[in-house]
Design an enzyme around this catalytic site. Structure first.
Site, PDB file in Angstrom:
ATOM      1  N   LYS A  60       0.631  -0.763  -0.134  1.00  0.00           N
ATOM      2  CA  LYS A  60       0.182  -0.057  -0.176  1.00  0.00           C
ATOM      3  C   LYS A  60       0.690   1.742   0.068  1.00  0.00           C
ATOM      4  O   LYS A  60       2.111   0.893  -0.050  1.00  0.00           O
ATOM      5  CB  LYS A  60      -1.258   0.195   1.314  1.00  0.00           C
ATOM      6  CG  LYS A  60      -2.228  -1.567   1.072  1.00  0.00           C
ATOM      7  CD  LYS A  60      -3.152  -1.553   2.919  1.00  0.00           C
ATOM      8  CE  LYS A  60      -3.764  -2.141   2.640  1.00  0.00           C
ATOM      9  NZ  LYS A  60      -4.770  -2.558   3.161  1.00  0.00           N
TER      10      LYS A  60
ATOM     11  N   ASN B  53      -1.221   0.349   7.073  1.00  0.00           N
ATOM     12  CA  ASN B  53      -1.157  -1.770   7.292  1.00  0.00           C
ATOM     13  C   ASN B  53      -0.042  -2.238   6.620  1.00  0.00           C
ATOM     14  O   ASN B  53      -0.399  -3.270   6.301  1.00  0.00           O
ATOM     15  CB  ASN B  53      -1.935  -2.199   7.877  1.00  0.00           C
ATOM     16  CG  ASN B  53      -3.414  -3.029   7.147  1.00  0.00           C
ATOM     17  OD1 ASN B  53      -3.270  -2.482   5.936  1.00  0.00           O
ATOM     18  ND2 ASN B  53      -4.138  -3.400   7.332  1.00  0.00           N
TER      19      ASN B  53
ATOM     20  N   HIS C 299      -1.905  -5.839   1.314  1.00  0.00           N
ATOM     21  CA  HIS C 299      -2.667  -6.605   0.830  1.00  0.00           C
ATOM     22  C   HIS C 299      -2.590  -8.003   0.426  1.00  0.00           C
ATOM     23  O   HIS C 299      -1.634  -7.950  -0.071  1.00  0.00           O
ATOM     24  CB  HIS C 299      -3.761  -5.645   0.086  1.00  0.00           C
ATOM     25  CG  HIS C 299      -4.746  -6.055  -0.558  1.00  0.00           C
ATOM     26  ND1 HIS C 299      -6.057  -6.145   0.593  1.00  0.00           N
ATOM     27  CD2 HIS C 299      -4.439  -7.091  -1.416  1.00  0.00           C
ATOM     28  CE1 HIS C 299      -6.924  -6.836  -0.284  1.00  0.00           C
ATOM     29  NE2 HIS C 299      -6.628  -7.792  -1.604  1.00  0.00           N
TER      30      HIS C 299
ATOM     31  N   GLU D 110      -9.226 -10.773  -7.699  1.00  0.00           N
ATOM     32  CA  GLU D 110      -8.455  -9.212  -7.763  1.00  0.00           C
ATOM     33  C   GLU D 110      -7.276  -9.122  -8.429  1.00  0.00           C
ATOM     34  O   GLU D 110      -6.943  -7.985  -9.733  1.00  0.00           O
ATOM     35  CB  GLU D 110      -8.002  -9.632  -6.578  1.00  0.00           C
ATOM     36  CG  GLU D 110      -8.828  -8.625  -5.307  1.00  0.00           C
ATOM     37  CD  GLU D 110      -8.558  -9.187  -3.947  1.00  0.00           C
ATOM     38  OE1 GLU D 110      -7.057  -9.009  -3.862  1.00  0.00           O
ATOM     39  OE2 GLU D 110      -9.736  -8.910  -3.362  1.00  0.00           O
TER      40      GLU D 110
HETATM   41  N1  UDP Z   1      -9.751  -1.160   7.950  1.00  0.00           N
HETATM   42  C1  UDP Z   1      -9.489   0.222   8.359  1.00  0.00           C
HETATM   43  N2  UDP Z   1     -10.567   0.209   9.657  1.00  0.00           N
HETATM   44  C2  UDP Z   1     -11.138  -1.827  10.084  1.00  0.00           C
HETATM   45  C3  UDP Z   1     -11.038  -2.233   8.933  1.00  0.00           C
HETATM   46  C4  UDP Z   1     -10.124  -2.534   8.386  1.00  0.00           C
HETATM   47  O1  UDP Z   1      -9.022   1.328   8.026  1.00  0.00           O
HETATM   48  O2  UDP Z   1     -11.761  -1.087  10.933  1.00  0.00           O
HETATM   49  C5  UDP Z   1      -9.044  -1.079   6.588  1.00  0.00           C
HETATM   50  C6  UDP Z   1      -7.646  -2.129   6.762  1.00  0.00           C
HETATM   51  O3  UDP Z   1      -5.964  -1.038   6.069  1.00  0.00           O
HETATM   52  C7  UDP Z   1      -7.790  -3.446   5.942  1.00  0.00           C
HETATM   53  C8  UDP Z   1      -8.878  -2.584   4.659  1.00  0.00           C
HETATM   54  O4  UDP Z   1      -9.515  -1.340   5.542  1.00  0.00           O
HETATM   55  O5  UDP Z   1      -6.431  -3.695   5.794  1.00  0.00           O
HETATM   56  C9  UDP Z   1      -9.173  -3.816   4.483  1.00  0.00           C
HETATM   57  O6  UDP Z   1      -9.800  -4.556   5.356  1.00  0.00           O
HETATM   58  P1  UDP Z   1     -10.433  -6.115   5.038  1.00  0.00           P
HETATM   59  O7  UDP Z   1     -10.718  -5.993   6.376  1.00  0.00           O
HETATM   60  O8  UDP Z   1     -10.000  -7.055   4.472  1.00  0.00           O
HETATM   61  O9  UDP Z   1      -8.973  -6.404   6.010  1.00  0.00           O
HETATM   62  P2  UDP Z   1      -7.467  -7.067   4.954  1.00  0.00           P
HETATM   63  O10 UDP Z   1      -8.022  -8.793   4.368  1.00  0.00           O
HETATM   64  O11 UDP Z   1      -6.810  -6.096   4.908  1.00  0.00           O
HETATM   65  O12 UDP Z   1      -6.688  -7.766   6.140  1.00  0.00           O
HETATM   66 MG    MG Z   2      -9.483  -8.171   2.726  1.00  0.00          MG
END
Ligand code: UDP
Ligand code: MG
Length: 156
Positions: A9, A120, A123, A134
């Protein structure tokens, strides 16, 4: 072979910029997947449009953090990748670590390299189905088909 989509990211890209030619964080993230025994099949640095980021995260469009997430993803270039190998979706998610870096185990990318859930650094697709969606979205031009000469030393 199973494939997954992985993206470094914008924060991961920016934080790697220690001088004009050496991107430490990007290299470290790539090397963790490479050292494990996964194959890099696609790699590009790209700045995406808002509509593209919204499409990538379409499943999360109802979430309260969606607008901030889209701003985050379009805030700078990302490094988009396709990785292949046995169980690469599930194992890739383990290498990446829990979504919130506060809960990600040490030794994972997020556990070692990130602090905030909204910063974080990486992805990874959450299922084989989302990986194929994707990969089609990010690599419509296709990916490289190849296998290492070391394949039999890594895979039974
Ligand atoms: N995210 C956020 N706040 C939250 C949950 C998710 O900003 O409460 C962001 C975070 O960067 C995360 C992305 O949204 O990586 C996508 O969320 P997902 O639940 O798909 O998590 P991931 O698959 O990336 O672990
Ligand atoms: Mg996700």
């Amino acid at each position: 072979m199973e494939q997954t989509f992985v993206m470094i990211k914008p924060d991961g890209v920016q934080r790697g910029l220690v001088d004009l030619c050496l991107r430490v964080l990007v290299g470290e993230i790539i090397s963790r997947f490479e050292k494990k025994g996964f194959y890099l099949k696609g790699l590009k640095m790209v700045s995406v449009e808002r509509s593209f980021a919204e499409k990538h995260y379409a499943d999360l469009s109802a979430k309260p953090f969606f607008a901030g997430l889209v701003e985050y993803i379009i805030s700078g270039p990302v490094v988009a990748m396709v990785w292949a190998g046995k169980n690469v979706v599930v194992t890739g998610r383990k290498i990446i670590g829990a979504t919130n870096p506060a809960d990600s185990a040490p030794g994972t990318i997020r556990g070692d390299l990130a602090i905030e859930i909204g910063r974080n650094v990486i992805h990874g697709s959450d299922s084989i189905e989302s990986a194929s969606k994707e990969i089609a979205l990010w690599f419509s031009e296709g990916v490289a088909e190849w296998q290492s000469n070391l394949h039999p030393w890594i895979y039974e």
